[in-house]
Motif scaffolding. Structure first.
Motif, short mmCIF file in Angstrom:
data_model
loop_
_atom_site.label_atom_id
_atom_site.label_comp_id
_atom_site.label_asym_id
_atom_site.label_seq_id
_atom_site.Cartn_x
_atom_site.Cartn_y
_atom_site.Cartn_z
N SER A 149 0.86 -1.17 0.00
CA SER A 149 0.00 0.00 0.00
C SER A 149 0.90 1.23 0.00
N ALA A 150 0.54 2.22 -0.75
CA ALA A 150 1.36 3.43 -0.86
C ALA A 150 1.51 4.11 0.49
N GLY A 151 2.69 4.63 0.75
CA GLY A 151 2.91 5.48 1.91
C GLY A 151 3.27 4.76 3.19
N VAL A 152 3.33 3.43 3.22
CA VAL A 152 3.66 2.75 4.46
C VAL A 152 4.83 1.77 4.28
N GLY A 153 5.74 2.10 3.39
CA GLY A 153 6.89 1.22 3.15
C GLY A 153 7.83 1.18 4.35
N THR A 154 8.32 0.00 4.65
CA THR A 154 9.30 -0.23 5.70
C THR A 154 10.36 -1.16 5.13
N PRO A 155 11.48 -1.35 5.82
CA PRO A 155 12.46 -2.32 5.31
C PRO A 155 11.84 -3.71 5.10
N ALA A 156 10.88 -4.07 5.94
CA ALA A 156 10.23 -5.38 5.80
C ALA A 156 9.43 -5.47 4.51
N SER A 157 8.59 -4.48 4.25
CA SER A 157 7.77 -4.52 3.03
C SER A 157 8.64 -4.36 1.78
N THR A 158 9.70 -3.57 1.89
CA THR A 158 10.62 -3.40 0.77
C THR A 158 11.33 -4.72 0.45
N ALA A 159 11.77 -5.45 1.49
CA ALA A 159 12.45 -6.72 1.29
C ALA A 159 11.51 -7.74 0.65
N LEU A 160 10.26 -7.78 1.09
CA LEU A 160 9.30 -8.73 0.51
C LEU A 160 9.02 -8.39 -0.95
N ALA A 161 8.82 -7.11 -1.23
CA ALA A 161 8.55 -6.69 -2.60
C ALA A 161 9.73 -7.03 -3.50
N ALA A 162 10.95 -6.76 -3.02
CA ALA A 162 12.16 -7.05 -3.82
C ALA A 162 12.31 -8.54 -4.09
N ALA A 163 11.87 -9.37 -3.14
CA ALA A 163 11.98 -10.82 -3.30
C ALA A 163 10.80 -11.40 -4.09
N GLY A 164 9.82 -10.56 -4.40
CA GLY A 164 8.66 -11.04 -5.14
C GLY A 164 7.74 -11.90 -4.30
N ILE A 165 7.78 -11.72 -3.00
CA ILE A 165 6.94 -12.50 -2.09
C ILE A 165 5.62 -11.76 -1.87
N PRO A 166 4.49 -12.42 -2.11
CA PRO A 166 3.20 -11.75 -1.92
C PRO A 166 2.89 -11.51 -0.45
N PHE A 167 2.36 -10.34 -0.15
CA PHE A 167 1.98 -9.98 1.21
C PHE A 167 0.93 -8.89 1.16
N THR A 168 0.28 -8.70 2.29
CA THR A 168 -0.67 -7.61 2.43
C THR A 168 -0.28 -6.79 3.65
N LEU A 169 -0.23 -5.48 3.49
CA LEU A 169 0.02 -4.58 4.62
C LEU A 169 -1.30 -4.29 5.31
N HIS A 170 -1.27 -4.31 6.64
CA HIS A 170 -2.45 -4.00 7.44
C HIS A 170 -2.11 -2.93 8.47
N PRO A 171 -2.26 -1.65 8.09
CA PRO A 171 -2.05 -0.59 9.09
C PRO A 171 -3.25 -0.52 10.03
N TYR A 172 -3.01 -0.11 11.25
CA TYR A 172 -4.09 0.09 12.22
C TYR A 172 -3.65 1.19 13.18
N ASP A 173 -4.63 1.76 13.89
CA ASP A 173 -4.33 2.82 14.85
C ASP A 173 -3.74 2.21 16.11
N HIS A 174 -2.48 2.51 16.37
CA HIS A 174 -1.76 1.96 17.53
C HIS A 174 -2.00 2.84 18.75
N ASP A 175 -2.29 2.19 19.87
CA ASP A 175 -2.45 2.86 21.16
C ASP A 175 -1.18 2.63 21.98
#
Length: 165
Positions: free
Chosen positions: A5-31
Motif C-alpha cells: 500500500s502506498a505510503g507505508v513502506g518499511t524495510p520489511a515490506s521493501t524486502a518482501l517486494a524485492a523478493a517477489g513474495i506476496p503480502f498484504t500490509l495491514h495498518p491500524y491505529d496503535h495505542d
C-alpha cells in the motif's frame, strides 16, 4: 494478496517486494498504552490472535537468534536454544534488539532486519494459510503465507512457544 500500500513502506515490506513474495500490509491505529502490542494488533485487525506472531530476540553463546511465536504465548527459551544448537538462551536486551534489527521494540519485524539473524518460527504457523507479523513499526502488520515467512527470513520451524501471554 496485494503487494503493498502506498505510503507505508518499511524495510520489511521493501524486502518482501524485492523478493517477489506476496503480502498484504495491514495498518491500524496503535495505542501506545496498549499492554500487548500483538494482542492489540489482533483486535484492531479482527483476526484470531493465534494467527498473529511476535518477533523476539534471544542471546545465546552462538549469537543473537530470532524467535517468532504467537502473541497468545511466550517464547520457550530452552526450546529455542535446542532448535539452534545452543546450550541456553536469554532474552536479548531491548536496546541490543533495536540496534541489531533497525526496528523499535513493539515494531520489530522478522523480515528486513539490519543484521540477518538465525530465525525460528513456531511450528503452529503451519496451521494457517496466512499469518501476521510486524511490518516494521507499531501499528503495521504484514500478512503472508508461513512458507513465505520462512523464505523471507531463511528460517526454520520448531516448537518454540509455550502457554501464557
Amino acid at each position: 494478496m496485494a503487494k503493498r500500500s502506498a505510503g507505508v513502506g518499511t524495510p520489511a515490506s521493501t524486502a518482501l517486494a524485492a523478493a517477489g513474495i506476496p503480502f498484504t500490509l495491514h495498518p491500524y491505529d496503535h495505542d501506545p498504552a496498549a499492554p500487548s502490542y500483538g494482542l492489540e494488533a489482533a483486535e484492531a485487525l479482527g483476526v484470531d490472535p493465534e494467527r498473529v506472531f511476535k518477533t523476539l530476540l534471544a542471546d545465546t553463546e552462538l549469537g543473537i537468534m530470532v524467535g517468532v511465536v504467537p502473541v497468545t504465548g511466550l517464547l520457550d527459551l530452552k526450546a529455542l536454544a535446542a532448535a539452534v544448537g545452543a546450550k541456553r538462551a536469554v532474552m536479548a536486551d531491548p536496546a541490543v534488539a533495536e540496534r541489531r534489527t533497525g526496528y523499535v521494540v513493539g515494531g520489530i519485524s522478522p523480515i528486513g532486519q539490519k543484521t540477518r539473524h538465525v530465525t525460528v518460527v513456531d511450528e503452529t504457523a503451519q496451521l494457517f494459510d496466512t499469518v501476521f507479523v510486524s511490518g516494521g513499526r507499531r501499528g503495521l502488520d504484514l500478512e503472508l503465507a508461513p512458507a513465505d515467512l520462512l523464505a523471507a527470513t531463511g528460517g526454520t520451524y520448531a516448537a518454540i512457544a509455550k502457554e501464557g501471554a
